[in-house]
Design a protein around this motif. Sequence first.
Motif, PDB file in Angstrom:
ATOM      1  N   ILE A   7      46.411  48.400  19.427  1.00 37.35           N
ATOM      2  CA  ILE A   7      45.648  49.587  19.824  1.00 37.35           C
ATOM      3  C   ILE A   7      45.777  50.668  18.761  1.00 37.35           C
ATOM      4  O   ILE A   7      44.791  51.297  18.359  1.00 37.35           O
ATOM      5  N   VAL A   8      46.990  50.878  18.288  1.00 41.95           N
ATOM      6  CA  VAL A   8      47.213  51.885  17.243  1.00 41.95           C
ATOM      7  C   VAL A   8      46.415  51.545  15.992  1.00 41.95           C
ATOM      8  O   VAL A   8      45.749  52.407  15.402  1.00 41.95           O
ATOM      9  N   GLU A   9      46.450  50.290  15.611  1.00 39.19           N
ATOM     10  CA  GLU A   9      45.714  49.874  14.417  1.00 39.19           C
ATOM     11  C   GLU A   9      44.206  50.044  14.601  1.00 39.19           C
ATOM     12  O   GLU A   9      43.496  50.442  13.664  1.00 39.19           O
ATOM     13  N   ALA A  10      43.703  49.772  15.812  1.00 39.96           N
ATOM     14  CA  ALA A  10      42.270  49.916  16.072  1.00 39.96           C
ATOM     15  C   ALA A  10      41.838  51.375  16.002  1.00 39.96           C
ATOM     16  O   ALA A  10      40.769  51.691  15.460  1.00 39.96           O
ATOM     17  N   VAL A  11      42.655  52.268  16.538  1.00 36.49           N
ATOM     18  CA  VAL A  11      42.327  53.695  16.483  1.00 36.49           C
ATOM     19  C   VAL A  11      42.356  54.182  15.037  1.00 36.49           C
ATOM     20  O   VAL A  11      41.459  54.915  14.593  1.00 36.49           O
ATOM     21  N   ARG A  12      43.361  53.780  14.301  1.00 33.77           N
ATOM     22  CA  ARG A  12      43.448  54.175  12.888  1.00 33.77           C
ATOM     23  C   ARG A  12      42.251  53.667  12.092  1.00 33.77           C
ATOM     24  O   ARG A  12      41.674  54.394  11.272  1.00 33.77           O
ATOM     25  N   ALA A  13      41.870  52.419  12.321  1.00 32.08           N
ATOM     26  CA  ALA A  13      40.744  51.839  11.573  1.00 32.08           C
ATOM     27  C   ALA A  13      39.442  52.560  11.911  1.00 32.08           C
ATOM     28  O   ALA A  13      38.606  52.811  11.026  1.00 32.08           O
ATOM     29  N   ALA A  14      39.257  52.912  13.181  1.00 36.20           N
ATOM     30  CA  ALA A  14      38.045  53.630  13.583  1.00 36.20           C
ATOM     31  C   ALA A  14      37.987  54.998  12.925  1.00 36.20           C
ATOM     32  O   ALA A  14      36.919  55.440  12.479  1.00 36.20           O
ATOM     33  N   ALA A  15      39.124  55.672  12.856  1.00 34.41           N
ATOM     34  CA  ALA A  15      39.158  56.987  12.201  1.00 34.41           C
ATOM     35  C   ALA A  15      38.811  56.869  10.726  1.00 34.41           C
ATOM     36  O   ALA A  15      38.052  57.684  10.179  1.00 34.41           O
ATOM     37  N   ALA A  16      39.335  55.844  10.075  1.00 33.79           N
ATOM     38  CA  ALA A  16      39.038  55.658   8.646  1.00 33.79           C
ATOM     39  C   ALA A  16      37.561  55.344   8.424  1.00 33.79           C
ATOM     40  O   ALA A  16      36.935  55.860   7.482  1.00 33.79           O
ATOM     41  N   ARG A  17      36.975  54.512   9.270  1.00 37.38           N
ATOM     42  CA  ARG A  17      35.559  54.140   9.113  1.00 37.38           C
ATOM     43  C   ARG A  17      34.630  55.333   9.339  1.00 37.38           C
ATOM     44  O   ARG A  17      33.603  55.467   8.679  1.00 37.38           O
TER      45      ARG A  17
END
Length: 366
Positions: free
Chosen positions: A266-276
Amino acid sequence: MTDTDAVAGLAAELVRIDSRSSLSNIPVADRLEAELAGFAIERLDYTDARGVQKRVLVAHRGGPGGLALSGHMDTVPDTGWTDDPWSGRIADGVLHGLGSVDMKGPVAAAIIAARGLPADVPVTLLLTTDEETTKEGARAIVTRSVLAREAKLAGIIVVEPTGLIPIRGHRSSINFVAVAEGVQAHSSMGVGRNANWALIPFLAEMKPIHEMLRDDPAWHDAGYDPVFSDFNIVIENHGAAVNVTVPLATARIKFRYSRGIDPTAIVEAVRAAAARTGVTLTEAREGTPPDLPAAHPLIQAAVKATGHDATTVPFGTDASELSALAPCVILGPGTTATAHTPREEVVLAELGAAVPLFRQMLTTGV
């Protein structure tokens, strides 16, 4: 004076002191310290992120190896109140006001219980602040308290309102803050840039995460009710008017998870969405979710004292931090039914009933 009378008087006084998390809690700390004659007192002062002075108290009497009672001095904001949140009004055996049940009433019961023990019974009080926001007060005890370490605690009773039913585990949270920036201007002129349009793509990626946590059994923990993790979003435009292109848009996400859920994906998904999507992301973690087995000696002591089986709850407490110091059980008077609402209240008889229960556990230990 009965224990109930003593608790009622102290709890009402505490409610009358405004200690929302945005303010200093030092007036409440001073009032509590005045109740602890004969205790060794350790004051842990700090300045929060907004520059507000805060104080944590650790109090101890007797030798090492006993139990601690812990509660927090801060409250949530007074959102929605139409009468005086700090009246401390008592009517028909019920104390009304902000913080009455969460948790100035239970803190008052802990103080009266500890103060009334024989001097040779070891007892520690861990009185925190910022529980409703950052858990910084509890972390200050874990990282800085000499007195708490010297007490060599066998366990901690976090006296949050549970209806005097022992809680052996609860969820902890990871708090995300996503910020999108725009350019403020009169919205009719076509020269500004609304930060909401930059934030919306990020929010669109958060919705499937929310749905997955709720709908996918792989993300459920059958030991909790509800079985799914909380993934709650609050969106802020910081007072921008509807005829202004919003200069700053903020999404705050609280992700609560239990010990049985690995939050990494979940943490990785939120981080990736923020970067995109180009938003700025920060995150703050509470400690590991506390989750003692039912057979743990502290849980068994609480079950024996109360006559109730231990259970779990979906919300969090300072136990997420204090568990690094000693095993924790959450056990206190009152109910969360009116906590965080503009009609907060607590039945005084329930506060009074907690006093002998706390004394029994402190005396018998684990």
